[in-house]
Motif scaffolding. Structure first.
Motif, PDB file in Angstrom:
ATOM      1  N   THR A  19       0.830  -1.203   0.000  1.00  0.00           N
ATOM      2  CA  THR A  19       0.000   0.000   0.000  1.00  0.00           C
ATOM      3  C   THR A  19       0.869   1.259   0.000  1.00  0.00           C
ATOM      4  OG1 THR A  19      -0.191  -0.206   2.418  1.00  0.00           O
ATOM      5  CG2 THR A  19      -2.023  -1.036   1.078  1.00  0.00           C
ATOM      6  N   ASN A  65     -10.373   8.490  -0.656  1.00  0.00           N
ATOM      7  CA  ASN A  65     -10.205   7.036  -0.705  1.00  0.00           C
ATOM      8  C   ASN A  65     -10.904   6.362   0.473  1.00  0.00           C
ATOM      9  OD1 ASN A  65      -8.642   4.568  -1.809  1.00  0.00           O
ATOM     10  ND2 ASN A  65      -8.069   4.605   0.341  1.00  0.00           N
ATOM     11  N   PHE A  66     -10.758   6.935   1.661  1.00  0.00           N
ATOM     12  CA  PHE A  66     -11.337   6.324   2.851  1.00  0.00           C
ATOM     13  C   PHE A  66     -12.860   6.448   2.855  1.00  0.00           C
ATOM     14  CE2 PHE A  66     -12.578   6.308   7.363  1.00  0.00           C
ATOM     15  CZ  PHE A  66     -12.042   5.084   7.747  1.00  0.00           C
ATOM     16  N   ASN A  69     -14.799   4.188   0.460  1.00  0.00           N
ATOM     17  CA  ASN A  69     -14.791   2.772   0.813  1.00  0.00           C
ATOM     18  C   ASN A  69     -15.750   2.415   1.945  1.00  0.00           C
ATOM     19  OD1 ASN A  69     -12.834   0.866  -0.598  1.00  0.00           O
ATOM     20  ND2 ASN A  69     -11.530   2.666  -0.304  1.00  0.00           N
ATOM     21  N   THR A  88      -8.826  -6.583   3.731  1.00  0.00           N
ATOM     22  CA  THR A  88      -9.102  -5.478   2.820  1.00  0.00           C
ATOM     23  C   THR A  88      -9.325  -4.180   3.588  1.00  0.00           C
ATOM     24  OG1 THR A  88     -10.006  -6.922   1.108  1.00  0.00           O
ATOM     25  CG2 THR A  88     -10.699  -4.621   1.070  1.00  0.00           C
ATOM     26  N   THR A  92      -7.053  -0.891   3.169  1.00  0.00           N
ATOM     27  CA  THR A  92      -7.622   0.413   2.820  1.00  0.00           C
ATOM     28  C   THR A  92      -7.229   1.477   3.841  1.00  0.00           C
ATOM     29  OG1 THR A  92      -9.497  -0.660   1.744  1.00  0.00           O
ATOM     30  CG2 THR A  92      -9.768   1.649   2.357  1.00  0.00           C
ATOM     31  N   SER A  96      -4.869   4.723   3.059  1.00  0.00           N
ATOM     32  CA  SER A  96      -5.297   6.088   3.346  1.00  0.00           C
ATOM     33  C   SER A  96      -4.280   6.804   4.240  1.00  0.00           C
ATOM     34  CB  SER A  96      -6.674   6.078   4.024  1.00  0.00           C
ATOM     35  OG  SER A  96      -7.650   5.529   3.161  1.00  0.00           O
ATOM     36  N   THR A 137      -7.206  -3.518  -1.763  1.00  0.00           N
ATOM     37  CA  THR A 137      -7.306  -2.206  -1.136  1.00  0.00           C
ATOM     38  C   THR A 137      -8.731  -1.665  -1.254  1.00  0.00           C
ATOM     39  OG1 THR A 137      -6.554  -1.162  -3.196  1.00  0.00           O
ATOM     40  CG2 THR A 137      -4.890  -1.637  -1.527  1.00  0.00           C
ATOM     41  N   GLY A 138      -9.693  -2.575  -1.371  1.00  0.00           N
ATOM     42  CA  GLY A 138     -11.088  -2.163  -1.461  1.00  0.00           C
ATOM     43  C   GLY A 138     -11.402  -1.587  -2.828  1.00  0.00           C
ATOM     44  N   GLY A 139     -12.180  -0.516  -2.848  1.00  0.00           N
ATOM     45  CA  GLY A 139     -12.465   0.177  -4.099  1.00  0.00           C
ATOM     46  C   GLY A 139     -13.227  -0.675  -5.088  1.00  0.00           C
TER      47      GLY A 139
END
Length: 287
Positions: A19, A65-66, A69, A88, A92, A96, A137-139
């Motif tokens: 990350t 980003n945070f 999600n 995940t 994330t 962030s 990383t999610g998303g």
């Protein structure tokens, strides 16, 4: 099988490092040049650009980003359970944090080709490390998994491509078509580099050997390479002759030696070598 603590620590360490590389690629390579390569990181760059007149410098990449999600996590937890996304969520949050604390060093600003190349390589390595730890990383990854939960006739990869394509098109509208074309180069590199990271650490070769001396060759292979050999019953469809075909999986370095041993013992041996993406078991990767 339950993982030992050392393996778990290694996986979470890879998430932290991966990350960090992703955050560096987004904040220091893509964002200064206006590159949108899909995912929530691409959306974060778009939001930052659109809010520059409202918030000084625009809404930060970390915040966008945070926040994006959070609803995705809540839906995923409801549909698939907490254990499905625990890594995940960790990835994330760490991404962030990296986006918030890493200094911005625009190493390729103004040079679109270098931005595409360096960004693709750095982000590809980062994503590869995160995927190796069995996390994301999610998303858009997680959104695609949620959509696939309802529409199972589509693969997650297909859904992700559609979502990311819309994000890239939005970036093209905002930053121009030239940026989007360079972004496509970067997306391709990210895919290839991340695949190389994932498969490169687990890459082996499989050999199928048809020989008149199966017993002697299998014994030599087991003694010289310390690899297991399996005999498979085969029939020559032209001659009708019954044969034993040997099957053996070895590392990339050992495949040259395997071919040398096979052809030195039986110059008429028929050897087929193919790539093996992943091998679990004794002598390879522990399951």
């Amino acid at each position: 099988m339950k993982k030992n603590s050392q393996t778990v620590i290694k996986e979470y360490l890879m998430i932290v490092i991966g990350t960090g590389l992703i955050a560096f690629a987004v904040a220091s390579i893509y964002d200064p040049s206006g590159f949108v390569t899909g995912g929530f990181s691409g959306l974060a760059i778009i939001v930052k650009q659109l809010t520059e007149d409202i918030v000084p410098g625009g809404v930060s990449l970390a915040v966008t980003n945070f926040v994006l999600n959070i609803p995705v996590f809540l839906i995923a937890i409801r549909l698939k359970g907490w254990r499905y996304i625990v890594k995940t969520v960790f990835g994330t949050v760490i991404l962030s944090i990296w986006l918030a604390i890493l200094p911005v060093i625009p190493i390729a600003e103004g040079d679109f080709l270098l931005t595409a190349l360096y960004g693709g390589v750095v982000m590809g390595i980062g994503i590869g490390l995160v995927f190796l730890s069995q996390a994301t990383t999610g998303g858009t990854d997680l959104i695609a998994a949620i959509i696939q939960h309802f529409w199972r006739h589509y693969s997650i990869a297909d859904i992700m491509q559609v979502i990311d394509a819309f994000i890239v098109l939005a970036g093209a509208y905002l930053f121009g078509i030239q940026m989007a074309l360079y972004a496509v180069i970067s997306i391709y590199l990210v895919s290839k580099v991340s695949d190389g990271i994932i498969e490169g650490l687990k890459f082996s070769k499989a050999a199928f050997i048809i020989t008149k001396k199966p017993d002697e060759l299998s014994r030599i292979l087991m003694e010289d390479l310390s690899r297991g050999v399996t005999g498979l019953s085969a029939t020559g469809m032209y001659s009708g002759e019954k044969k034993n075909m040997l099957f053996c999986v070895v590392s990339r370095k050992e495949i040259v030696r395997l071919k040398e041993l096979a052809l030195s013992l039986d110059p008429d041996a028929f050897v087929i070598v193919t790539d093996v993406r992943e091998v679990l078991g004794e002598g390879f990767i522990e399951s």
